[in-house]
Design an enzyme around this catalytic site. Sequence first.
Site, PDB file in Angstrom:
ATOM      1  N   GLU A 242       0.854  -1.193   0.000  1.00 57.23           N
ATOM      2  CA  GLU A 242       0.000   0.000   0.000  1.00 57.23           C
ATOM      3  C   GLU A 242       0.900   1.257   0.000  1.00 57.23           C
ATOM      4  O   GLU A 242       1.965   1.257   0.631  1.00 57.23           O
ATOM      5  CB  GLU A 242      -0.833  -0.055   1.289  1.00 57.23           C
ATOM      6  CG  GLU A 242      -1.749   1.110   1.549  1.00 57.23           C
ATOM      7  CD  GLU A 242      -2.472   0.954   2.908  1.00 57.23           C
ATOM      8  OE1 GLU A 242      -2.061   0.090   3.722  1.00 57.23           O
ATOM      9  OE2 GLU A 242      -3.451   1.680   3.136  1.00 57.23           O
TER      10      GLU A 242
ATOM     11  N   LYS B 290      -9.421   2.062  -1.941  1.00 57.36           N
ATOM     12  CA  LYS B 290      -9.623   1.385  -0.640  1.00 57.36           C
ATOM     13  C   LYS B 290     -10.978   1.744  -0.037  1.00 57.36           C
ATOM     14  O   LYS B 290     -11.283   2.927   0.164  1.00 57.36           O
ATOM     15  CB  LYS B 290      -8.485   1.778   0.305  1.00 57.36           C
ATOM     16  CG  LYS B 290      -8.482   1.066   1.639  1.00 57.36           C
ATOM     17  CD  LYS B 290      -7.235   1.475   2.440  1.00 57.36           C
ATOM     18  CE  LYS B 290      -7.093   0.714   3.738  1.00 57.36           C
ATOM     19  NZ  LYS B 290      -5.851   1.101   4.456  1.00 57.36           N
TER      20      LYS B 290
ATOM     21  N   CYS C 175      -5.043  -3.454   2.507  1.00 62.40           N
ATOM     22  CA  CYS C 175      -4.757  -3.470   3.945  1.00 62.40           C
ATOM     23  C   CYS C 175      -6.004  -3.687   4.805  1.00 62.40           C
ATOM     24  O   CYS C 175      -6.550  -4.773   4.816  1.00 62.40           O
ATOM     25  CB  CYS C 175      -3.977  -2.219   4.332  1.00 62.40           C
ATOM     26  SG  CYS C 175      -3.001  -2.516   5.835  1.00 62.40           S
TER      27      CYS C 175
ATOM     28  N   VAL D  35      -0.243  -2.580  10.587  1.00 62.62           N
ATOM     29  CA  VAL D  35       0.282  -2.215  11.902  1.00 62.62           C
ATOM     30  C   VAL D  35      -0.309  -3.118  12.996  1.00 62.62           C
ATOM     31  O   VAL D  35       0.290  -3.268  14.057  1.00 62.62           O
ATOM     32  CB  VAL D  35       0.019  -0.729  12.233  1.00 62.62           C
ATOM     33  CG1 VAL D  35       0.865   0.173  11.360  1.00 62.62           C
ATOM     34  CG2 VAL D  35      -1.441  -0.349  12.098  1.00 62.62           C
TER      35      VAL D  35
HETATM   36  C1  ACM Z   1      -3.875  -0.038   7.149  1.00 66.51           C
HETATM   37  O1  ACM Z   1      -4.976  -0.238   6.655  1.00 66.51           O
HETATM   38  N1  ACM Z   1      -2.901   0.520   6.473  1.00 66.51           N
HETATM   39  C2  ACM Z   1      -3.594  -0.403   8.542  1.00 66.51           C
END
Ligand code: ACM
Length: 261
Positions: free
Chosen positions: A38, A109, A142, A169
Amino acid sequence: MLLSYIQFKPIFGDIRKNLAAITKLLAPVKTDLVVLPELCTTGYLFSNKREIRALAEPLPDGETARFFIELSRQKNTHIIAGIAERDGNVFYNSAVITGPEGYIGTYRKVHLYAEEKKWFKPGNKGFDVYKIKSARVGVMICFDWIFPESARTLALKGADIIAHPSNLVLPWCQSAMRVRSIENRIFTVTANRIGRETRGGKSLKFTGKSQMTGMRGEILAQSGNSQSEIKTVSINPQKARNKSLNSFNDLFEDRRTKLYM
Ligand code: ACM
């Protein structure tokens, strides 16, 4: 089909250096599809709107997308790369999909994590599946992992493989993606980044451990939490089209959709 991910540590704000790092890791490798992390060309921890305005680019006409299109052509491969997208005055945390013949598509996203909500708008185009070689490849980014609906929607739309650019994370995603594989009988590729970013009084450590999983949740390839590297596996994506567990159970036909929320 040869499937790869690249794990590395992007340098915040230095698009040129990050593209050079990606090109170097990809150079010795032959692959049909490589998934990158990402926001792999800008870095993650934006601290104000000015930075996002300076670093985000239009898709597919921005310089970075054009770079990936050219790299795809030169390497005769497909690339799925996390990128900060600018659409007029609106910004998305996106992934660009390119191939030897050029631009293929953009995913924005859907589920934004934490302070991403300050910089980006949530994706407004839903989840899509792209034909890449003999495979159907769905894309999510992510934090989409924590909503099983993301992977399920892609699998129901026919994805054999989920490409998953990440800057993780939280510690649970790698285990959860094994479950996404099992519950949908699909392959997954989580391309995560490594390293720490400290900016604007905030600090985040990214967890690495990029991985590829098979239809039974098995780990096909996995990295540690600190190496920059590319990993490649050979898979038969068509196997993911058989959703039968045994002679009684088919994962998609057995769904009881009237009983679900
Ligand atoms: C994330 O979605 N970059 C934790």
